[in-house]
Design a protein around this motif. Structure first.
Motif, PDB file in Angstrom:
ATOM      1  N   ASP A 148       0.861  -1.184   0.000  1.00  0.00           N
ATOM      2  CA  ASP A 148       0.000   0.000   0.000  1.00  0.00           C
ATOM      3  C   ASP A 148       0.897   1.235   0.000  1.00  0.00           C
ATOM      4  OD1 ASP A 148      -2.353   1.392  -0.132  1.00  0.00           O
ATOM      5  OD2 ASP A 148      -2.906   1.135   1.959  1.00  0.00           O
ATOM      6  N   ILE A 149       0.320   2.395  -0.290  1.00  0.00           N
ATOM      7  CA  ILE A 149       1.042   3.659  -0.276  1.00  0.00           C
ATOM      8  C   ILE A 149       0.661   4.422   0.983  1.00  0.00           C
ATOM      9  CG2 ILE A 149       1.509   5.818  -1.473  1.00  0.00           C
ATOM     10  CD1 ILE A 149       2.434   3.426  -3.046  1.00  0.00           C
ATOM     11  N   ASP A 150       1.651   4.894   1.768  1.00  0.00           N
ATOM     12  CA  ASP A 150       1.329   5.620   2.990  1.00  0.00           C
ATOM     13  C   ASP A 150       1.186   7.108   2.707  1.00  0.00           C
ATOM     14  OD1 ASP A 150       3.862   6.744   2.877  1.00  0.00           O
ATOM     15  OD2 ASP A 150       4.652   5.655   4.606  1.00  0.00           O
ATOM     16  N   ARG A 151       0.925   7.883   3.751  1.00  0.00           N
ATOM     17  CA  ARG A 151       0.629   9.311   3.572  1.00  0.00           C
ATOM     18  C   ARG A 151       1.832  10.094   3.059  1.00  0.00           C
ATOM     19  NH1 ARG A 151       0.529  12.182   9.574  1.00  0.00           N
ATOM     20  NH2 ARG A 151       2.593  11.478  10.246  1.00  0.00           N
ATOM     21  N   ASP A 152       3.040   9.553   3.274  1.00  0.00           N
ATOM     22  CA  ASP A 152       4.246  10.234   2.821  1.00  0.00           C
ATOM     23  C   ASP A 152       4.652   9.828   1.414  1.00  0.00           C
ATOM     24  OD1 ASP A 152       4.527  11.495   5.338  1.00  0.00           O
ATOM     25  OD2 ASP A 152       5.451   9.685   6.154  1.00  0.00           O
ATOM     26  N   GLY A 153       3.853   8.965   0.788  1.00  0.00           N
ATOM     27  CA  GLY A 153       4.165   8.531  -0.563  1.00  0.00           C
ATOM     28  C   GLY A 153       5.173   7.412  -0.628  1.00  0.00           C
ATOM     29  N   TRP A 154       5.437   6.729   0.488  1.00  0.00           N
ATOM     30  CA  TRP A 154       6.305   5.564   0.512  1.00  0.00           C
ATOM     31  C   TRP A 154       5.465   4.309   0.295  1.00  0.00           C
ATOM     32  CZ3 TRP A 154      11.520   5.143   3.100  1.00  0.00           C
ATOM     33  CH2 TRP A 154      12.153   6.381   3.181  1.00  0.00           C
ATOM     34  N   LEU A 155       6.096   3.276  -0.230  1.00  0.00           N
ATOM     35  CA  LEU A 155       5.426   1.996  -0.446  1.00  0.00           C
ATOM     36  C   LEU A 155       5.549   1.157   0.812  1.00  0.00           C
ATOM     37  CD1 LEU A 155       4.067   0.073  -2.599  1.00  0.00           C
ATOM     38  CD2 LEU A 155       6.369  -0.887  -2.901  1.00  0.00           C
ATOM     39  N   LEU A 156       4.402   0.797   1.404  1.00  0.00           N
ATOM     40  CA  LEU A 156       4.390  -0.100   2.552  1.00  0.00           C
ATOM     41  C   LEU A 156       4.435  -1.542   2.068  1.00  0.00           C
ATOM     42  CD1 LEU A 156       1.634   1.540   4.789  1.00  0.00           C
ATOM     43  CD2 LEU A 156       4.111   1.656   5.115  1.00  0.00           C
TER      44      LEU A 156
ATOM     45  N   ILE B  69      -2.345  -5.448   4.921  1.00  0.00           N
ATOM     46  CA  ILE B  69      -2.082  -4.116   5.472  1.00  0.00           C
ATOM     47  C   ILE B  69      -2.780  -3.076   4.614  1.00  0.00           C
ATOM     48  CG2 ILE B  69       0.166  -4.724   6.471  1.00  0.00           C
ATOM     49  CD1 ILE B  69       1.456  -3.303   4.043  1.00  0.00           C
ATOM     50  N   CYS B  70      -3.023  -1.895   5.201  1.00  0.00           N
ATOM     51  CA  CYS B  70      -3.447  -0.732   4.420  1.00  0.00           C
ATOM     52  C   CYS B  70      -3.203   0.511   5.263  1.00  0.00           C
ATOM     53  CB  CYS B  70      -4.899  -0.827   3.961  1.00  0.00           C
ATOM     54  SG  CYS B  70      -6.140  -0.636   5.246  1.00  0.00           S
ATOM     55  N   ALA B  71      -3.127   1.655   4.603  1.00  0.00           N
ATOM     56  CA  ALA B  71      -2.882   2.933   5.269  1.00  0.00           C
ATOM     57  C   ALA B  71      -4.086   3.842   5.088  1.00  0.00           C
ATOM     58  CB  ALA B  71      -1.631   3.585   4.700  1.00  0.00           C
ATOM     59  N   ASP B  72      -4.285   4.751   6.066  1.00  0.00           N
ATOM     60  CA  ASP B  72      -5.468   5.609   6.008  1.00  0.00           C
ATOM     61  C   ASP B  72      -5.188   6.998   5.454  1.00  0.00           C
ATOM     62  OD1 ASP B  72      -4.137   6.888   8.055  1.00  0.00           O
ATOM     63  OD2 ASP B  72      -5.799   6.833   9.472  1.00  0.00           O
ATOM     64  N   GLY B  73      -3.930   7.312   5.151  1.00  0.00           N
ATOM     65  CA  GLY B  73      -3.620   8.627   4.618  1.00  0.00           C
ATOM     66  C   GLY B  73      -3.379   9.674   5.678  1.00  0.00           C
ATOM     67  N   ALA B  74      -3.563   9.316   6.965  1.00  0.00           N
ATOM     68  CA  ALA B  74      -3.356  10.263   8.050  1.00  0.00           C
ATOM     69  C   ALA B  74      -2.277   9.779   9.009  1.00  0.00           C
ATOM     70  CB  ALA B  74      -4.663  10.486   8.814  1.00  0.00           C
ATOM     71  N   GLY B  75      -1.575   8.726   8.631  1.00  0.00           N
ATOM     72  CA  GLY B  75      -0.489   8.238   9.460  1.00  0.00           C
ATOM     73  C   GLY B  75      -0.705   6.875  10.069  1.00  0.00           C
ATOM     74  N   TYR B  76      -1.934   6.367  10.030  1.00  0.00           N
ATOM     75  CA  TYR B  76      -2.208   5.050  10.597  1.00  0.00           C
ATOM     76  C   TYR B  76      -1.979   3.950   9.563  1.00  0.00           C
ATOM     77  CZ  TYR B  76      -3.954   5.672  15.329  1.00  0.00           C
ATOM     78  OH  TYR B  76      -4.031   5.907  16.679  1.00  0.00           O
ATOM     79  N   VAL B  77      -1.467   2.842  10.059  1.00  0.00           N
ATOM     80  CA  VAL B  77      -1.351   1.622   9.274  1.00  0.00           C
ATOM     81  C   VAL B  77      -2.197   0.557   9.952  1.00  0.00           C
ATOM     82  CG1 VAL B  77       0.194  -0.187   8.435  1.00  0.00           C
ATOM     83  CG2 VAL B  77       0.971   2.190   8.501  1.00  0.00           C
ATOM     84  N   PHE B  78      -3.039  -0.109   9.182  1.00  0.00           N
ATOM     85  CA  PHE B  78      -3.888  -1.179   9.696  1.00  0.00           C
ATOM     86  C   PHE B  78      -3.305  -2.522   9.276  1.00  0.00           C
ATOM     87  CE2 PHE B  78      -6.616   2.514   8.966  1.00  0.00           C
ATOM     88  CZ  PHE B  78      -7.102   2.715  10.247  1.00  0.00           C
ATOM     89  N   VAL B  79      -3.350  -3.483  10.183  1.00  0.00           N
ATOM     90  CA  VAL B  79      -2.736  -4.785   9.965  1.00  0.00           C
ATOM     91  C   VAL B  79      -3.717  -5.877  10.368  1.00  0.00           C
ATOM     92  CG1 VAL B  79      -0.734  -6.234  10.427  1.00  0.00           C
ATOM     93  CG2 VAL B  79      -0.519  -3.748  10.576  1.00  0.00           C
TER      94      VAL B  79
ATOM     95  N   VAL C 290       6.362  -4.772   8.974  1.00  0.00           N
ATOM     96  CA  VAL C 290       5.964  -3.906   7.862  1.00  0.00           C
ATOM     97  C   VAL C 290       7.139  -2.984   7.568  1.00  0.00           C
ATOM     98  CG1 VAL C 290       4.347  -2.154   7.039  1.00  0.00           C
ATOM     99  CG2 VAL C 290       3.530  -4.002   8.524  1.00  0.00           C
ATOM    100  N   LEU C 291       7.531  -2.921   6.300  1.00  0.00           N
ATOM    101  CA  LEU C 291       8.633  -2.073   5.867  1.00  0.00           C
ATOM    102  C   LEU C 291       8.116  -0.941   4.985  1.00  0.00           C
ATOM    103  CD1 LEU C 291      11.146  -4.887   4.807  1.00  0.00           C
ATOM    104  CD2 LEU C 291      11.101  -3.660   6.979  1.00  0.00           C
ATOM    105  N   ARG C 292       8.950   0.091   4.819  1.00  0.00           N
ATOM    106  CA  ARG C 292       8.645   1.184   3.897  1.00  0.00           C
ATOM    107  C   ARG C 292       9.740   1.265   2.847  1.00  0.00           C
ATOM    108  NH1 ARG C 292       6.931   6.902   5.739  1.00  0.00           N
ATOM    109  NH2 ARG C 292       9.153   7.126   6.117  1.00  0.00           N
TER     110      ARG C 292
ATOM    111  N   GLU D  58      13.200   0.837   4.984  1.00  0.00           N
ATOM    112  CA  GLU D  58      13.319   1.081   6.415  1.00  0.00           C
ATOM    113  C   GLU D  58      12.159   0.441   7.153  1.00  0.00           C
ATOM    114  OE1 GLU D  58      13.346   5.386   6.536  1.00  0.00           O
ATOM    115  OE2 GLU D  58      11.258   5.431   7.218  1.00  0.00           O
ATOM    116  N   ALA D  59      12.369   0.133   8.432  1.00  0.00           N
ATOM    117  CA  ALA D  59      11.354  -0.534   9.244  1.00  0.00           C
ATOM    118  C   ALA D  59      10.216   0.423   9.576  1.00  0.00           C
ATOM    119  CB  ALA D  59      11.972  -1.059  10.527  1.00  0.00           C
TER     120      ALA D  59
END
Length: 277
Positions: free
Chosen positions: A169-177, A210-220, A186-188, A198-199
Motif C-alpha cells: 500500500d502507499i502511505d501518507r508520505d508517498g512511501w510503499l508499505l 495491510i493498508c494505510a489511512d492517509g493520516a499516518g495510521y497503518v492497519f494490519v 511492515v517495511l517502507r 526502512e522498518a
C-alpha cells in the motif's frame, strides 16, 4: 475475497467463483451505478481448466484503468474500457526477466500489486518487490534478493532479504508499505529514490494484509488471531475483532465483534471507512 478501494467510494472484490466485481458504496460518483450496486467487471469461471483466474489483488488508476493480479498464472492483467489484456508475467517464462518487457518476465508466487502516484506498478512476487515502469513497460527488481530471510531492516533495498511479502500500500508520505509476512514486520520503500528500505512496524504475528489511512495510521490484519490492529508508529491498538472466530457483532463496537481470519483490508479515504474481508 481480495479487497481494494480506489478512494472514490467504490470497492473491488474477487470471489472464490473467479468473478471480479465492483461494489458501489455511495452511489454514482459520476457514473450510472447506484449505492449498493454490484457491477460485473470480469468472469473467469468459463476459462479452460488450468487457466481459471484467482485474483489476489486489484488496483485502479486515476483514469479508471483496473489492474489485477492472478495467482494461478502469476500474471497481471489490465482492464481498459471493459477490455482485458496481459500487462505482466509470462506463463512460459523461466527467466526472471529484469530489464526486459514485463509481459515476458516470470512472476513467481505473485501475491499483491500497488499503483504508485507515478503510474508505476509494484508487485510482491516470490521474495522480491518488482516494479513495472509505466512508460516503458520494463520490469525490474527493486527490493529483496529472491532468497527468503532477514538480514536487516534499514538499508539499500536490493541487499535486504524479504520473506513472503504478501501485501502493498502507499502511505501518507508517498512511501510503499510492504507486508513482509514471514519476517513479521511492515517495511517502507522509498519511491522517490527507489533504493532504500526502512522498518515501519515490528509485529508479534505474521500480517495477512495491510493498508494505510492517509493520516499516518497503518492497519494490519492478524488472520490467526481473528483481529485487526492499527498503529501510527507506536504500540498496536485494537481496531476490530475480539479474538473469536465468527461473524457476530454487527451494529456494535467493532472491537467487540467477531471476525474470521481477516485476510483483506481496504481503506476508503473519501468515506473514512475501513473494509475487512
Amino acid at each position: 475475497w481480495a479487497l481494494s478501494s480506489p478512494g472514490n467510494a467504490m470497492i473491488y472484490l474477487q470471489s472464490v467463483l473467479h468473478v471480479l466485481v465492483l461494489l458501489c458504496l455511495l452511489g454514482a460518483q459520476g457514473a450510472s451505478a447506484a449505492e449498493g450496486d454490484v457491477q460485473l467487471l470480469a468472469d473467469f469461471s468459463l476459462l479452460p481448466e488450468g487457466q481459471a483466474a484467482q485474483v489476489v489483488d486489484v488496483v485502479e488508476a486515476p483514469d479508471g484503468t483496473v489492474y489485477f493480479a492472478d495467482a494461478v498464472s502469476s500474471q497481471v492483467w489490465r482492464i481498459v474500457a471493459g477490455e482485458a489484456s496481459l500487462y505482466a508475467g509470462s506463463a512460459t517464462a523461466t527467466a526472471l526477466g529484469d530489464g526486459g518487457p514485463a509481459t515476458a518476465a516470470s512472476l513467481e508466487a505473485l501475491r499483491a500489486i500497488e499503483l504508485a502516484p507515478s503510474g508505476d506498478l509494484y508487485l510482491a512476487a516470490g521474495h522480491r518487490i518488482r516494479c513495472i515502469d509505466a512508460v516503458t513497460g520494463i520490469i525490474t527488481t527493486v527490493a529483496g534478493t529472491g532468497v527468503a530471510g532477514e538480514n536487516g531492516s534499514d538499508g539499500p533495498s536490493a541487499a535486504l532479504q524479504l520473506d513472503t511479502p504478501n501485501d502493498l500500500d502507499i502511505d501518507r508520505d508517498g512511501w510503499l508499505l510492504i507486508s513482509d509476512s514471514g519476517n513479521r514486520r511492515v517495511l517502507r520503500f522509498d519511491l522517490e529514490y527507489g533504493d532504500w528500505l526502512e522498518a515501519k512496524l515490528s509485529l508479534p504475528f505474521e500480517p495477512a494484509a495491510i493498508c494505510a489511512d492517509g493520516a499516518g495510521y497503518v492497519f494490519v490484519a492478524d488472520a490467526v488471531g481473528h483481529r485487526v490492529y492499527g498503529s501510527n508508529g507506536g504500540a498496536l491498538i485494537d481496531i476490530a475483532g475480539n479474538g473469536l472466530d465468527g461473524s457476530a457483532g454487527d451494529g456494535g463496537d467493532a472491537r467487540n465483534a467477531q471476525v474470521s481470519e481477516p485476510a483483506g483490508l481496504a481503506f476508503d479515504r473519501q468515506t473514512q471507512e475501513l473494509f475487512i474481508s
